[in-house]
Design a protein around this motif. Sequence first.
Motif, PDB file in Angstrom:
ATOM      1  N   ARG A  12      36.008   5.163  38.594  1.00  0.00           N
ATOM      2  CA  ARG A  12      35.815   5.720  40.140  1.00  0.00           C
ATOM      3  C   ARG A  12      36.844   6.492  40.385  1.00  0.00           C
ATOM      4  NH1 ARG A  12      34.911   1.228  42.500  1.00  0.00           N
ATOM      5  NH2 ARG A  12      32.623   1.124  42.184  1.00  0.00           N
ATOM      6  N   SER A  13      38.225   5.824  40.399  1.00  0.00           N
ATOM      7  CA  SER A  13      39.417   6.485  40.688  1.00  0.00           C
ATOM      8  C   SER A  13      39.675   7.986  39.942  1.00  0.00           C
ATOM      9  CB  SER A  13      40.621   5.554  40.323  1.00  0.00           C
ATOM     10  OG  SER A  13      41.637   6.327  40.541  1.00  0.00           O
ATOM     11  N   THR A  16      37.286  10.648  41.536  1.00  0.00           N
ATOM     12  CA  THR A  16      37.425  10.815  43.141  1.00  0.00           C
ATOM     13  C   THR A  16      37.879  12.179  43.377  1.00  0.00           C
ATOM     14  OG1 THR A  16      37.654   8.442  43.426  1.00  0.00           O
ATOM     15  CG2 THR A  16      38.573  10.026  45.123  1.00  0.00           C
ATOM     16  N   GLU A  18      39.767  14.093  46.568  1.00  0.00           N
ATOM     17  CA  GLU A  18      40.407  13.961  47.613  1.00  0.00           C
ATOM     18  C   GLU A  18      40.409  15.127  48.539  1.00  0.00           C
ATOM     19  OE1 GLU A  18      44.225  11.986  46.982  1.00  0.00           O
ATOM     20  OE2 GLU A  18      43.508  10.501  45.699  1.00  0.00           O
TER      21      GLU A  18
END
Length: 711
Positions: A12-13, A16, A18
Amino acid sequence: MSWLRALRETARSGLTVERRRLAPAIAARGALGLALVVGFSLAVFGPAVAASSAFGAFQAAIATFQRSWRPRPTLALASGGSLAVSTFLGYLTGAHLLLFLALLLLWTFLSGLAWAAGPTAGIIASSNVAIMLVTVTLPTSVATAAGHAVMIFAGGLVQAALVVLLPVRPWGAQRDALADALAAEADYARRLRHDPVAPFDPVPLMTARSAAAVTPRQARRRPAELHGPRRLAERIRPVLASLADPAVGAPAEGPQRDRVRELLAAAGTVLDAAAHAIRHGKPVRLPPAAVSVLRTPDTGTILADRPHRAALRLIALLGDVVETAEPRTETSPGEARTAEGAGEDAGAGAGAAADARARAAHPSLAARTRPTLLRLAPVVLAKMRAEVRPGSPILRHAIRVSAVAAAGYLLGLALPFGHGYWAPMASVMVMRPDFSQTYARSVARFGGTLVGVALASGVVQTAHPGTYLSAALAVLCAFGMYLLMRTGYAVSQVCVAAYVVFLLGMEGSGVTQTVRERVLLTLLGGLLAMLSYAVYPAWETPRLRGRLADWLAASGRYAAAVAARYADPAGPGSPDVREALLAARAARVAWHDALGLAGHEPVRHRGLSHAAAEGAGHALAEFGRAAMLLEAHLPERGAPPLPAAAGLAEALRETTERGAKAVRERTVPVWDDLRETVAAWDTEVTDPLLRKAARLLLDALDELSAALSDA
């Protein structure tokens, strides 16, 4: 954390995206340099040389985006030069499998050790190895390989020249670092209004200090407003804490507390105004309401004793901040002078003069210098050599990445795909010294490659672009990567994958073959990287106690240095206190970084649970705050000494060293010797501030023992 949960969290990181502030002008400059190099190479030498030169310009532009305080042209030249050398040596050994494998093992091992010099050096070194695996396949002779190396370096030279000729917000990184430090102080002042013992994160101050180190060339060109505010911000923080803390400052309620809240609010406003001026290179504009709070004569009638002196000190320091934050070297008129006038009206001009004398007297407060690249080389080699020791996570990373690169290269040769270098290239690019980044980047690279190759292949099959159109599309993809680099690794890899497809399309490489090879071999490289960390890990979790012990010992040395200054007054600018404070901050940041990494690892805690770690961290933060309250009121040079403080300093140093040893040995530290010293201190010292601060130090250590006993 279980392996399944760790994999889910890291995936998930990695995927991601941003929201970050974009820099289109800088991205356009990097794309322009790439376009100039590719266009010239295509017109003069052909697609093969154009591909090599494109990689040099592409990587040099990426180097200028790294978080480094060195001049951007220097980074571009270092990247282009090192990549040229790597490519040439790689071609010389490429015809002999064993010789090339030996070079690959050595180069990847050294690139892994380069992380000891910092993330910028590690990223550039890893990228050089990855791109070398591609570029060594392009030349056909030694002379051609030398020409390719020259063109690669020329790509870095062009990017460096564009940074000089087309500057975009020069000194922007340094301005942001200093402005962030002042803004953090402003936020701290506002939080102290509601929470007199609010914590403070020292990272912005540490970042600003790192940014303040300059090379001799930079020192001649640095704007005047980037010289002094950082030192003043360092001195403001303990004054803010001592003014707000009811244990040593104004009472928790009443007229004095209301006045303190007004001063803290005004301090936050002034610091924010200075931060905005430094960030944008504009004059400082102060709201009249904040100025009136600082200039009112009521401070002396409402506050008394130490709170009054702290208020005067704060006003003087704020005046100095405003004056030094001005973008002009001369004294500024009007509103920019109001805070300085407030300090003078309060009778605090002597405090500013004392600061100037302290900075001149103590070399630790002088301008920090950064060595040139040539002088930096032995320093970097020493750091790399220091990591060649058992238990070093950097050494483990170097061993992992070299083994995976060699294994991936051999597997790529054995598989019937061709272009087998993509597997080790993917591994080298995603591997990092810690678990979470390695796994997150592996997932992100595979996902980004899959999407990018699919999109680029669709364009190629639909539009059938020729050589020059493929080059233009590659430059466009590079611009997208530069623009979106900081928003997420997966997004940037979409652009990188498409960039490589279009770049190789200049030579007419088959699209279908490119899709199959890149997707499968990228997946193989990512799996090898993830497997290597599972087989040969460098977990941070077992080292948490050591990090905590380092923080305890460093905090004890800081508190001891502060106490020793009461026994031998040397003024507020004592260099030993400053060095001890910096060491304590570094140990604190190392602890928090380790705690963050350990939180994502699939490893059960070994003697230090999450609750114990949180309680221990809070206790040591309180210990540091108590020492900072003592530092805020250090006696001036020549003041009457306090002999009892020498005994307290020695007790703090010895007790915390023994406590750190106990923490490493998984036992609960005891503070009986320090308790006896503090009891004697209460009978010998009449100053309520010193008595209270000593008890706060002991209470914090007791809280640490209570947190560790729960473990």
